[in-house]
Design a protein around this motif. Structure first.
Motif, mmCIF file in Angstrom:
data_model
loop_
_atom_site.group_PDB
_atom_site.id
_atom_site.type_symbol
_atom_site.label_atom_id
_atom_site.label_comp_id
_atom_site.label_asym_id
_atom_site.label_seq_id
_atom_site.Cartn_x
_atom_site.Cartn_y
_atom_site.Cartn_z
ATOM 1 N N ASN A 91 6.012 -2.674 2.694
ATOM 2 C CA ASN A 91 5.109 -1.002 3.838
ATOM 3 C C ASN A 91 6.682 -1.025 4.380
ATOM 4 O OD1 ASN A 91 3.658 -1.481 6.781
ATOM 5 N ND2 ASN A 91 3.283 0.342 4.795
ATOM 6 N N ALA A 92 7.962 -1.793 4.738
ATOM 7 C CA ALA A 92 9.270 -0.711 5.292
ATOM 8 C C ALA A 92 9.545 0.870 5.344
ATOM 9 C CB ALA A 92 10.179 -2.056 5.585
ATOM 10 N N ASP A 93 9.269 0.767 3.631
ATOM 11 C CA ASP A 93 9.526 2.131 3.304
ATOM 12 C C ASP A 93 8.493 3.348 2.534
ATOM 13 O OD1 ASP A 93 10.414 4.065 1.169
ATOM 14 O OD2 ASP A 93 12.703 3.167 1.168
ATOM 15 N N LYS A 94 8.288 4.367 3.090
ATOM 16 C CA LYS A 94 6.944 4.593 2.863
ATOM 17 C C LYS A 94 6.705 5.113 1.854
ATOM 18 C CE LYS A 94 7.905 6.925 7.693
ATOM 19 N NZ LYS A 94 6.802 5.694 8.157
ATOM 20 N N ARG A 95 7.782 4.939 1.420
ATOM 21 C CA ARG A 95 8.001 5.870 -0.634
ATOM 22 C C ARG A 95 6.156 4.795 -0.968
ATOM 23 N NH1 ARG A 95 14.221 5.496 -2.338
ATOM 24 N NH2 ARG A 95 14.087 4.154 -0.913
ATOM 25 N N TYR A 96 6.134 3.192 -0.336
ATOM 26 C CA TYR A 96 4.938 2.926 -1.036
ATOM 27 C C TYR A 96 3.809 3.913 -1.125
ATOM 28 C CZ TYR A 96 3.453 3.166 3.587
ATOM 29 O OH TYR A 96 1.967 3.748 5.454
ATOM 30 N N LEU A 97 3.844 5.023 -0.388
ATOM 31 C CA LEU A 97 2.136 5.768 -0.695
ATOM 32 C C LEU A 97 2.716 6.728 -1.945
ATOM 33 C CD1 LEU A 97 3.285 8.529 3.016
ATOM 34 C CD2 LEU A 97 1.335 7.005 2.149
ATOM 35 N N LEU A 98 3.625 6.490 -2.564
ATOM 36 C CA LEU A 98 3.743 7.645 -3.476
ATOM 37 C C LEU A 98 3.114 6.282 -4.625
ATOM 38 C CD1 LEU A 98 5.766 9.393 -2.230
ATOM 39 C CD2 LEU A 98 6.630 9.571 -4.438
ATOM 40 N N GLU A 99 3.033 4.887 -4.073
ATOM 41 C CA GLU A 99 2.689 3.865 -5.386
ATOM 42 C C GLU A 99 1.485 4.161 -4.979
ATOM 43 O OE1 GLU A 99 4.249 0.235 -4.870
ATOM 44 O OE2 GLU A 99 5.998 0.818 -4.938
ATOM 45 N N LEU A 100 0.860 4.264 -3.709
ATOM 46 C CA LEU A 100 -0.498 4.022 -3.213
ATOM 47 C C LEU A 100 -1.269 5.425 -4.103
ATOM 48 C CD1 LEU A 100 -1.171 3.309 -0.363
ATOM 49 C CD2 LEU A 100 -1.306 1.512 -1.450
ATOM 50 N N ARG A 101 -0.748 6.291 -4.730
ATOM 51 C CA ARG A 101 -1.279 7.905 -5.187
ATOM 52 C C ARG A 101 -1.299 7.384 -6.681
ATOM 53 N NH1 ARG A 101 2.766 12.750 -4.310
ATOM 54 N NH2 ARG A 101 3.827 11.701 -6.239
ATOM 55 N N GLU A 102 -0.935 6.231 -7.039
ATOM 56 C CA GLU A 102 -0.277 5.551 -8.097
ATOM 57 C C GLU A 102 -1.737 5.351 -9.176
ATOM 58 O OE1 GLU A 102 1.162 7.288 -10.791
ATOM 59 O OE2 GLU A 102 1.408 8.865 -9.510
ATOM 60 N N ARG A 103 -2.236 4.867 -7.759
ATOM 61 C CA ARG A 103 -3.455 4.227 -7.268
ATOM 62 C C ARG A 103 -4.683 4.433 -7.198
ATOM 63 N NH1 ARG A 103 -0.633 -0.716 -4.004
ATOM 64 N NH2 ARG A 103 1.412 -1.079 -6.214
ATOM 65 N N GLY A 104 -4.693 5.508 -6.941
ATOM 66 C CA GLY A 104 -6.051 6.665 -7.031
ATOM 67 C C GLY A 104 -6.037 7.093 -5.590
ATOM 68 N N VAL A 105 -5.356 6.862 -4.528
ATOM 69 C CA VAL A 105 -5.280 6.796 -3.140
ATOM 70 C C VAL A 105 -5.387 8.348 -2.314
ATOM 71 C CG1 VAL A 105 -5.018 6.087 -0.565
ATOM 72 C CG2 VAL A 105 -5.187 4.490 -2.852
ATOM 73 N N ALA A 106 -6.110 9.012 -1.905
ATOM 74 C CA ALA A 106 -5.935 10.569 -1.452
ATOM 75 C C ALA A 106 -4.260 10.175 -0.175
ATOM 76 C CB ALA A 106 -7.037 11.235 -1.614
#
Length: 285
Positions: A91-106
């Motif tokens: 969670n410390a690196d905001k690149r997690y957002l792109l991972e969540l996008r791949e998991r279907g999160v808007a």
């Protein structure tokens, strides 16, 4: 036997923030011994604690390598971290957002750029109002807003340190409607606020004059925030979480998944304070 719980703070804020005092009281009532401890203090024997609860480690993003090394130290000593150290690293690196996008999160549309690529990405968005923020940051640290291609934004980019950045569109709803923050304890929703920036600003943090109002989210906002949290890279439900997002075009878009040391607006919701204290105490048994 009473469990010893380190409430990790930072050198600039060695004592508990006043907003965390009710949580400390609730932790004591739940059968733990909470102690405020500066995470960078070299004299601390972390193995003397049964667990570490991250609270005001507000400098972790400026001492990132030191912070992750500290998490490694806790792991080697067998001292549990809340939230889980692996989840915190993720969670410390905001690149997690792109991972969540791949998991279907808007999510708020985001591009990652570093070095010379930052200028290239910004140039491709000429005429658009954008926000540029480091992928490792907090409280709008080194965050700039402006029109891509403008001299003003170009000068602001000149002042940014060499790092990895997220480039996102500026969403006017942050000013007109505000930003949602939904709090969760053990994966269960507890309460929510709408955060609004001060007049003439876009940053909702109270450091910049932002305000927050306790509200109940619409069902669709709660469902989207819950789904975003469930998509996180977590073995168990996080002890605490704050899901930040904005509603635009009728959709809730995730801005941040706060799992490290977010302000949880606990003074506004005593039941959530008690729930978190009971959960932490339960995980220490």
């Amino acid at each position: 036997m009473t469990s010893r719980l380190a409430l990790a703070t930072s050198a600039a804020h060695p004592q508990l923030h006043e907003h965390d005092l009710p949580l400390a009281e609730a932790l004591r009532a739940a059968g733990t011994d909470p102690v405020a401890v500066v995470w960078t203090d070299p004299s601390i024997d972390w193995s003397a604690f049964d667990a570490v609860l991250l609270r005001s480690v507000w400098d972790y993003h400026t001492r990132y390598l030191e912070f992750t090394a500290w998490l490694d130290q806790l792991d080697k000593a067998g001292v549990p971290v809340l939230n889980d150290s692996a989840l915190v690293r993720w969670n410390a690196d905001k690149r997690y957002l792109l991972e969540l996008r791949e998991r279907g999160v808007a999510i708020v549309p985001s591009q990652v750029a570093a070095g010379a690529c930052l200028r290239e990405v910004v140039a491709g968005l000429a005429g658009e109002e954008i926000v540029v923020k480091p992928t490792i940051s907090a409280t709008a640290y080194n965050t700039v807003r402006g029109v891509a291609g403008s001299e003003e934004l170009s000068r602001a980019l000149d002042d940014l340190p060499d790092a990895v950045y997220l480039v996102q569109p500026f969403l006017p709803e942050i000013v007109t409607e505000g930003e949602w923050s939904l709090m969760f304890v053990g994966g269960e929703y507890t309460h929510a606020v709408i955060k609004r920036p001060a007049a003439g600003d876009y940053r909702v943090q109270d450091d910049f004059g932002g305000t927050a109002e306790l509200v109940e989210p619409p069902a669709e906002v709660l469902a989207a925030a819950t789904a975003a949290l469930e998509a996180a890279d977590s073995r168990t439900a996080p002890a605490y979480a704050r899901v930040d997002g904005i509603v635009t075009g009728g959709r809730f878009l995730l801005m941040e998944l706060e799992l490290i040391e977010p302000y949880l607006f606990l003074p506004s919701h005593p039941a959530a304070t008690d729930a978190l204290a009971q959960l932490v105490a339960g995980r220490l048994k």
